[in-house]
Design a protein around this motif. Structure first.
Motif, short mmCIF file in Angstrom:
data_model
loop_
_atom_site.label_atom_id
_atom_site.label_comp_id
_atom_site.label_asym_id
_atom_site.label_seq_id
_atom_site.Cartn_x
_atom_site.Cartn_y
_atom_site.Cartn_z
N ARG A 1 -5.43 19.07 -25.02
CA ARG A 1 -6.49 18.08 -24.84
C ARG A 1 -5.76 16.59 -25.17
O ARG A 1 -4.83 16.36 -25.73
CB ARG A 1 -7.61 18.36 -25.74
N VAL A 2 -6.38 15.57 -24.37
CA VAL A 2 -5.87 14.13 -24.49
C VAL A 2 -7.12 13.33 -24.69
O VAL A 2 -8.02 13.62 -23.83
CB VAL A 2 -5.15 13.83 -23.02
N SER A 3 -7.18 12.64 -25.51
CA SER A 3 -8.39 11.51 -25.75
C SER A 3 -7.87 10.46 -26.32
O SER A 3 -6.91 10.07 -26.93
CB SER A 3 -9.40 12.04 -26.65
N ASN A 4 -8.82 9.22 -25.94
CA ASN A 4 -8.28 7.90 -26.26
C ASN A 4 -9.44 7.25 -26.91
O ASN A 4 -10.55 7.63 -27.20
CB ASN A 4 -7.70 6.96 -25.14
N GLY A 5 -9.25 6.10 -27.39
CA GLY A 5 -10.26 5.18 -28.03
C GLY A 5 -11.41 5.09 -27.25
O GLY A 5 -12.71 4.68 -27.81
N GLY A 6 -11.40 4.95 -25.86
CA GLY A 6 -12.38 4.70 -24.93
C GLY A 6 -13.32 5.78 -24.94
O GLY A 6 -14.39 5.50 -23.82
N GLY A 7 -13.17 6.92 -25.48
CA GLY A 7 -13.95 8.03 -25.43
C GLY A 7 -13.57 9.05 -24.32
O GLY A 7 -14.33 10.12 -24.12
N LEU A 8 -12.39 9.07 -23.52
CA LEU A 8 -12.13 9.83 -22.50
C LEU A 8 -11.47 10.93 -23.05
O LEU A 8 -10.56 10.78 -24.09
CB LEU A 8 -11.27 9.05 -21.60
N GLN A 9 -11.82 12.10 -22.80
CA GLN A 9 -11.23 13.42 -23.36
C GLN A 9 -10.90 14.29 -22.19
O GLN A 9 -12.09 14.65 -21.38
CB GLN A 9 -12.18 13.99 -24.33
#
Length: 234
Positions: free
Chosen positions: A107-115
């Motif tokens: 899984r990959v997620s960032n601060g913008g909410g994308l997962q």
């Protein structure tokens, strides 16, 4: 005879240790590729590509469910001849990479909410290596035509890991992974003005067109003629 042999062995051991150090440094190096600032709604966004591979220790940690955090740092400064450089922007964005045993996905997620989920570690890392459409500069923070110095880097952020792993990371060189700062010049341009709207048609020009479009023809108005002699005699 013994002394030259000892000197030779000492040099050999030193060369071997230096070679291992260089190899470890190469495994932990993040290279900064293409970087550019694109004008968008309300400011400028950053697109950047980074190139790196996970060493065996980091890959093993991910597969055991330990999350890794890769932080991208961006800075924008402006030179001043009378004082220190002025810091215009300082921003950071972290991307989290972890393995989910239940779904067998990375899984990959960032601060913008994308997962997002990926079937392999290689496909997950392809997303981590690319920063896209990250808004780092607002329109009112810079002036068009002036020169600014932009800097960007990526690093493995051990400070965001769970506390027990932070202690291990401090004493383990395999967890010391980062890039050098990449510097480039940024000169914002004035946004293009919108094209003027075409002139509106006048009422006299629009009236015939509206009558023809409605299918109703104008009714002629009778014009009185000259009076006859019989009319004058009345």
């Amino acid at each position: 005879m013994r002394r030259p042999l000892l000197v030779w062995l000492t040099l050999l051991l030193a060369a071997s240790a230096l070679s291992r150090t260089d190899a470890a440094r190469a495994d932990n190096e993040i290279k900064v590729g293409d970087t550019r600032l694109e004008r968008g709604a309300g400011g400028w966004t950053l697109d950047a590509h980074f190139d790196f591979v996970l060493n065996s220790s980091l890959e093993d940690a991910v597969n055991r469910g330990i999350p890794l955090y890769f932080t991208t740092d961006f800075e924008l400064t402006q030179s001043r001849w009378y004082w220190f450089d002025r810091q215009v922007v300082s921003a950071s964005q972290s991307t989290r990479l972890w393995f989910q045993p239940l779904t067998r996905q990375y899984r990959v997620s960032n601060g913008g909410g994308l997962q997002l989920g990926f079937p392999t570690l290689a496909s997950a890392l392809a997303l981590v290596r690319n920063v896209s459409a990250w808004r780092v500069i607002k329109s009112d923070e810079v002036r068009p035509g002036e020169t600014y110095h932009a800097s960007v880097r990526m690093r493995l952020d051990t400070a965001l890991m769970p506390k027990p792993f932070q202690i291990d990371a401090v004493n383990n060189r395999d967890w010391n992974m980062s890039s050098s700062w990449k510097h480039f010049i940024f000169t914002p341009t004035q946004p293009a003005e919108p094209a003027p709207a075409p002139p509106a048609a006048s009422v006299s020009e629009a009236a015939p067109a509206s009558s023809a479009a409605s299918g109703v023809l104008p009714v002629p108005v009778p014009v009185p003629g000259p009076a006859s002699a019989a009319d004058h005699g009345k």
